[in-house]
Design an enzyme around this catalytic site. Sequence first.
Site, PDB file in Angstrom:
ATOM      1  N   TYR A 143       0.822  -1.216   0.000  1.00 19.43           N
ATOM      2  CA  TYR A 143       0.000   0.000   0.000  1.00 19.43           C
ATOM      3  C   TYR A 143       0.852   1.261   0.000  1.00 19.43           C
ATOM      4  O   TYR A 143       0.398   2.329  -0.404  1.00 19.43           O
ATOM      5  CB  TYR A 143      -0.927   0.040   1.233  1.00 19.43           C
ATOM      6  CG  TYR A 143      -2.036  -1.001   1.216  1.00 19.43           C
ATOM      7  CD1 TYR A 143      -2.272  -1.796   0.108  1.00 19.43           C
ATOM      8  CD2 TYR A 143      -2.849  -1.171   2.326  1.00 19.43           C
ATOM      9  CE1 TYR A 143      -3.268  -2.747   0.114  1.00 19.43           C
ATOM     10  CE2 TYR A 143      -3.858  -2.121   2.342  1.00 19.43           C
ATOM     11  CZ  TYR A 143      -4.063  -2.906   1.225  1.00 19.43           C
ATOM     12  OH  TYR A 143      -5.055  -3.854   1.229  1.00 19.43           O
ATOM     13  N   LYS A 192       3.617 -14.988   3.140  1.00 22.30           N
ATOM     14  CA  LYS A 192       3.569 -15.821   1.925  1.00 22.30           C
ATOM     15  C   LYS A 192       5.021 -16.088   1.545  1.00 22.30           C
ATOM     16  O   LYS A 192       5.471 -15.792   0.422  1.00 22.30           O
ATOM     17  CB  LYS A 192       2.783 -15.056   0.837  1.00 22.30           C
ATOM     18  CG  LYS A 192       2.443 -15.858  -0.385  1.00 22.30           C
ATOM     19  CD  LYS A 192       1.405 -16.925  -0.145  1.00 22.30           C
ATOM     20  CE  LYS A 192       1.164 -17.719  -1.422  1.00 22.30           C
ATOM     21  NZ  LYS A 192       0.407 -18.956  -1.197  1.00 22.30           N
ATOM     22  N   ASP A 224      -2.778 -18.013   2.716  1.00 21.66           N
ATOM     23  CA  ASP A 224      -3.920 -18.762   2.167  1.00 21.66           C
ATOM     24  C   ASP A 224      -4.438 -19.767   3.188  1.00 21.66           C
ATOM     25  O   ASP A 224      -5.648 -19.940   3.369  1.00 21.66           O
ATOM     26  CB  ASP A 224      -3.554 -19.432   0.832  1.00 21.66           C
ATOM     27  CG  ASP A 224      -2.149 -20.017   0.809  1.00 21.66           C
ATOM     28  OD1 ASP A 224      -1.375 -19.756   1.747  1.00 21.66           O
ATOM     29  OD2 ASP A 224      -1.815 -20.746  -0.146  1.00 21.66           O
ATOM     30  N   ASP A 248      -5.339  -6.479   6.139  1.00 21.18           N
ATOM     31  CA  ASP A 248      -6.557  -5.802   5.692  1.00 21.18           C
ATOM     32  C   ASP A 248      -7.649  -6.856   5.454  1.00 21.18           C
ATOM     33  O   ASP A 248      -8.792  -6.738   5.925  1.00 21.18           O
ATOM     34  CB  ASP A 248      -6.227  -5.052   4.386  1.00 21.18           C
ATOM     35  CG  ASP A 248      -7.329  -4.113   3.957  1.00 21.18           C
ATOM     36  OD1 ASP A 248      -8.353  -4.032   4.658  1.00 21.18           O
ATOM     37  OD2 ASP A 248      -7.178  -3.465   2.903  1.00 21.18           O
ATOM     38  N   ASP A 252     -10.788  -8.329   8.412  1.00 22.24           N
ATOM     39  CA  ASP A 252     -12.220  -8.286   8.082  1.00 22.24           C
ATOM     40  C   ASP A 252     -12.832  -9.676   8.213  1.00 22.24           C
ATOM     41  O   ASP A 252     -13.931  -9.839   8.747  1.00 22.24           O
ATOM     42  CB  ASP A 252     -12.424  -7.796   6.646  1.00 22.24           C
ATOM     43  CG  ASP A 252     -12.674  -6.300   6.585  1.00 22.24           C
ATOM     44  OD1 ASP A 252     -12.357  -5.615   7.584  1.00 22.24           O
ATOM     45  OD2 ASP A 252     -13.174  -5.810   5.561  1.00 22.24           O
TER      46      ASP A 252
END
Length: 365
Positions: A143, A192, A224, A248, A252
């Site tokens: 980001y 990852k 994942d 992020d 959620d």
Amino acid sequence: MKQVKICVLEGDGIGPEIVKQAVKVLKSACNARGIELELTNALLGGAAIDAVGTPLPDATIEQCKKSDAVLLGAVGGPKWDSLPSEQRPEKGLLGIRSALGLYANLRPAAIFPALRSASPLKDDIIRDGIDILVVRELTGDVYFGKHARKQEDGYEIGYDIMQYSTYEVERIARTAFELARKRNRRVTSVDKANVLETSRVWRETVTRIAKEYPDVALSHMYVDNAAMQLVRNPAQFDVLVTGNIFGDILSDEASMISGSIGMLASASLGSGKLGLYEPIHGSAPDIAGKGLANPLATILSAAMMLRFSLDLPELADAIEKAVENTLDAARTADIQDPSLPVYTTEEMGSYVADQVGQLLNNNKD
Ligand code: NAD
């Protein structure tokens, strides 16, 4: 007498209604322990645009920096949606987090026993309770890397650079380990690293910092798999630490386990004690001013403030317990139960505030 200074940013939409309830609850808790509460209001978001033409006035940053903690409602609404992105209310939100150097976002995902039926997960998965703290790095990663476009072979290509420095990973790892020490002493670091170099730096750094915390168990998980485990077996997690983009998405996902957006609190912390506390939901313009907003996420954010910025864990515990008691007695419209009365925003806040006063007065030595 202990004094605490809180900067209050009510914001837009339901912001003022829900923040008033959290302030009422904070006053009740502080009164019960003779703590002097100094509250100052400052402008953020649409309210600031209307008053002074910018979503984040300098005076707001100064006021926040002079305070021990910041309590925020929510910002935004249709009135300001057509403004250019630099002038929109959300810009004020990103701006205040960065102006205060807040690089760690904390989101608890827990299930209140009374709201178990609101969780989208099956009862046998959540039977033993869930209490996860997601710690998301907030100021780095893809980001904040370089964003650009280029032309190649007649096609347009967009690219965004993902990067983490050891410095950024060290500080968020320490935040996670310190928090784990106050909980169940387990940290799961999510990356990852089988594919990304950024994640290999992340994993090596978290592993190195873990040596400073031999009393905390560290495990690593690919993102994942973490996405899958959060719905398959969420009870396995205590503190889950991860980078900005993975956090992020996972925060959620984790927060939805608890079932209702009106219940979810958050904290953003930096290297000092100053933190910003806010519900994860938005300004809900569809229900603003109708007394329908659930103030519990903001009240629970105030509890986080007492725990993480103000060193008043007894008061934080009392607020959390009071919320639990309130859910057994009454509900706001978003979490209503046919066997319980439906309270307005104001009534719900007053009930929690009374409960807090009673709990703390009963516990006086
Ligand atoms: P929202 O979270 O405001 O609302 C989504 C839905 O949840 C709506 O139906 C709303 O009525 C309901 N809801 C939200 N909070 C509730 C509460 N406390 N009690 C009961 N119901 C509640 O998201 P949105 O509608 O996508 O966004 C509305 C505005 O909020 C937009 O301008 C958006 O940019 C802004 N926003 C701000 C923040 C923030 O300030 N941190 C976060 C998200 C969205």
